[in-house]
Write a protein that holds these residues in place. Structure first.
Motif, mmCIF file in Angstrom:
data_model
loop_
_atom_site.group_PDB
_atom_site.id
_atom_site.type_symbol
_atom_site.label_atom_id
_atom_site.label_comp_id
_atom_site.label_asym_id
_atom_site.label_seq_id
_atom_site.Cartn_x
_atom_site.Cartn_y
_atom_site.Cartn_z
ATOM 1 N N ALA A 168 0.733 -1.423 -0.085
ATOM 2 C CA ALA A 168 -0.079 -0.165 -0.090
ATOM 3 C C ALA A 168 0.742 1.263 -0.037
ATOM 4 O O ALA A 168 0.663 2.196 -0.718
ATOM 5 C CB ALA A 168 -0.947 0.092 1.451
ATOM 6 N N THR A 169 2.100 1.154 0.701
ATOM 7 C CA THR A 169 2.763 2.598 0.922
ATOM 8 C C THR A 169 3.468 2.684 -0.413
ATOM 9 O O THR A 169 3.748 3.887 -1.071
ATOM 10 C CB THR A 169 3.935 2.134 2.093
ATOM 11 O OG1 THR A 169 3.112 2.123 3.155
ATOM 12 C CG2 THR A 169 4.732 3.571 1.906
ATOM 13 N N LEU A 170 3.879 1.634 -0.966
ATOM 14 C CA LEU A 170 4.872 1.519 -2.273
ATOM 15 C C LEU A 170 3.698 2.225 -3.353
ATOM 16 O O LEU A 170 4.136 3.088 -4.169
ATOM 17 C CB LEU A 170 5.129 0.254 -2.669
ATOM 18 C CG LEU A 170 6.422 -0.430 -1.901
ATOM 19 C CD1 LEU A 170 6.745 -1.813 -2.600
ATOM 20 C CD2 LEU A 170 7.482 0.465 -1.882
ATOM 21 N N ALA A 171 2.682 1.778 -3.481
ATOM 22 C CA ALA A 171 1.657 1.999 -4.630
ATOM 23 C C ALA A 171 1.226 3.633 -4.245
ATOM 24 O O ALA A 171 1.185 4.346 -5.035
ATOM 25 C CB ALA A 171 0.305 1.382 -4.339
ATOM 26 N N ALA A 172 0.930 4.075 -2.850
ATOM 27 C CA ALA A 172 0.601 5.499 -2.452
ATOM 28 C C ALA A 172 1.731 6.417 -2.946
ATOM 29 O O ALA A 172 1.435 7.637 -3.380
ATOM 30 C CB ALA A 172 0.286 5.587 -1.171
#
Length: 194
Positions: A168-172
């Motif tokens: 989720a952090t990588l995508a955000a």
């Protein structure tokens, strides 16, 4: 102990730091990771401080060797080459360089409690600022020390997220696609002129 055996122990300490964190860095764990007789690491690095110093110095050596390899390459000549170069560094951080960077991050956290350790590690991060500024200038970007520092700090800030690999952090953050992340970073700091 021959230098190669000493390096074997220091490389094993990097492996231990990467896998078990700072609390897991013990002489016994290093001996096991290096597959040497028990007590070998203690013979050469008699205290925890000596072991921390040895692994920090090894991280600095490995960083400098990587920097020398990069310096031997032709500098990026345009924005596309710079993007590929910086994205390659991020791919390396998430791939082959992962253990070294995890160990380095553990050492950085430890250095907040041990100022002498900060003095050993500081040249590593500090060297990125002029090197990345030079790369941005070579690529034809209107680099200033301040703009180049923003790019460098953004890349440094990306590392913990790449290492923890939270989807989720990588995508955000856009780090799920390092090339896109670097393009967006450069476009923000150096907008294209019409």
């Amino acid at each position: 102990m021959p230098a190669d055996r000493r390096d074997l122990l220091r490389d094993a300490a990097i492996e231990v730091l990467a896998g078990s964190g700072s609390r897991g860095l013990t002489h016994r764990a290093v001996d096991e990771a290096a597959r040497v007789p028990s007590g070998t690491a203690k013979n050469y690095f008699p205290s925890r401080e000596a072991l921390l110093r040895a692994v920090a110095e090894r991280c600095v050596e490995l960083y400098r060797a990587a920097g020398e390899r990069l310096a031997a390459r032709r500098p990026p000549r345009d924005r596309a080459q710079l993007t590929a170069f910086l994205a390659g560094l991020l791919h390396d951080a998430a791939g082959p360089g992962r253990d070294r960077l995890l160990a380095y991050q553990e050492l950085q956290a430890e250095s907040s409690r041990r100022p002498w350790l900060s003095a050993v590690l500081d040249p590593v991060a500090a060297a990125d600022f002029p090197a990345f500024e030079q790369a941005q200038r070579a690529a034809g970007l209107p680099a200033t020390a301040e703009r180049a520092a923003v790019v460098t700090l953004a890349l440094h800030a990306a590392l913990p997220h790449l290492l923890s690999a939270g989807p989720a952090t990588l995508a955000a953050s856009g780090l799920d696609d390092p090339e896109r992340f670097v393009r967006a970073l450069l476009d923000t700091v150096y907008p294209h002129r019409p």
